[in-house]
Enzyme design. Sequence first.
Site, PDB file in Angstrom:
ATOM      1  N   ASN A   1       0.823  -1.209   0.000  1.00  0.00           N
ATOM      2  CA  ASN A   1       0.000   0.000   0.000  1.00  0.00           C
ATOM      3  C   ASN A   1       0.859   1.262   0.000  1.00  0.00           C
ATOM      4  O   ASN A   1       1.979   1.253   0.523  1.00  0.00           O
ATOM      5  CB  ASN A   1      -0.912  -0.001   1.230  1.00  0.00           C
TER       6      ASN A   1
ATOM      7  N   CYS B   1      -5.264  -6.217  -4.482  1.00  0.00           N
ATOM      8  CA  CYS B   1      -5.942  -5.826  -3.249  1.00  0.00           C
ATOM      9  C   CYS B   1      -6.964  -6.906  -2.923  1.00  0.00           C
ATOM     10  O   CYS B   1      -7.466  -7.589  -3.819  1.00  0.00           O
ATOM     11  CB  CYS B   1      -6.639  -4.472  -3.434  1.00  0.00           C
TER      12      CYS B   1
ATOM     13  N   TYR C   1     -13.447   1.665   2.641  1.00  0.00           N
ATOM     14  CA  TYR C   1     -12.572   2.841   2.627  1.00  0.00           C
ATOM     15  C   TYR C   1     -13.296   4.115   2.211  1.00  0.00           C
ATOM     16  O   TYR C   1     -12.796   5.209   2.466  1.00  0.00           O
ATOM     17  CB  TYR C   1     -11.368   2.585   1.718  1.00  0.00           C
TER      18      TYR C   1
END
Length: 435
Positions: free
Chosen positions: A145, A165, A250
């Site tokens: 990340n 991911c 997120y």
Amino acid sequence: MKLTVVGGGSTYTPELVDGFARLRDQLPIDELWLVDPDPVRRELVGGVAKRMFAHAGHPGTVHVTDDVVAGVTDADAVMFQLRIGGQAARQQDETWPHEACCIGQETTGPGGFAKALRTVPVVLEYAELVRKHAKPDAWIVDFTNPVGIVTRALLEAGHRAVGLCNVAIGFQRRFAKEFGVAPDHVRLDHVGLNHLTWERGVHVTGADGSSRDVLDELLSPDGGALTRMSESVHMGEDLIRLQHAIPSYYLRYFYSHDVVLEEQLHEPTRAEAVMETERALLAKYADPSVVTKPVELEQRGGAYYSEAAIDVLSSILSDRGDVQVLNVRNDGTFPFLPDDHVIEVPARVTRQAITPLPVNPLDPDMAGLVAHVAGYERLALDAAVHGGRDRVLRAMWAHPLVGQLDKAEKLTDLLLAANADHIPWARSEQGTWAG
């Protein structure tokens, strides 16, 4: 085949090893090399990895080293799972932004920017070693990340790379459970940037081979599915219905920023929780009787990481031509973004290329946020590659969670002060807020 994991001392690694052992027919590994600079982690993680392979009867051998060149030499594929500065740096990323009334998070916002600045130069250095020493057609699979920024750095430097991911595969497993089907019977209309994505369609294949989009069923107030989706992403049912899409967790940092900030100011950080989990995991890895992945690993995060990694690696190496959700070049998929930007969408995977599939146009609210974050990401990568306080300030100001120059100036100086040990030029360019 030889597979190398750079950052192999991560407590994540036994999750990978478990998948490699279970799915050996899908990904036949002769040599697994774990590369890490930390001697304690090398010994503990490498030890449990060897025991796990032996316990599962896996014929491959596990090698552990701090020598990146030895690790990547003649590798068929290399995985990057780096955390420059470790959990201590993550703890800083999750706290210093609070001084400017911004969320602290390790992949987005000011904290995620700091991680990019620490990480990109190191990743590019290691990637050059892969280019020089690995097999000529070796791929880099990036799980480091912020995946979108790091993957674009690799692609811009000419590397054969793809970003990975676990958000999409997590949704796939969740929806498969919801409808009582195997995960490979669920196909997602997954769109956006890394850690900024929505599910705009959920296609379930039935026993008769027909496929139907069940998104409306998931968003219906009847049956409880909407409530379960709302709870899983920590966002309200009204928000999900309004967008007619299921946002990734997120998006909460954007859609509920002030609520999240208030929570963060009164709760322990995620880094503190992960450090406690890692202490327990490393103690387990030190136990010679432990020959399978410990249950505590479920608390570490990265659910289904091994399955996602094995899917993409086996697809590349066997030239399967199947479709997976990955971080790839835009190449016209979103017409409002440059071709070289990295997006997260379904893509067809072959040994020679990974190509995004066409997607329906994004709704204006989604497109606006994606464009805004993409603009920040481009400035962030420029700062990570070239350095300099002004580049950092401009990228910080461009982030939609900042957006005010005085706040951006304070955050820039906080970032440089917190990362002076990891960003070589940072110490000399701290400003008045560095203290």
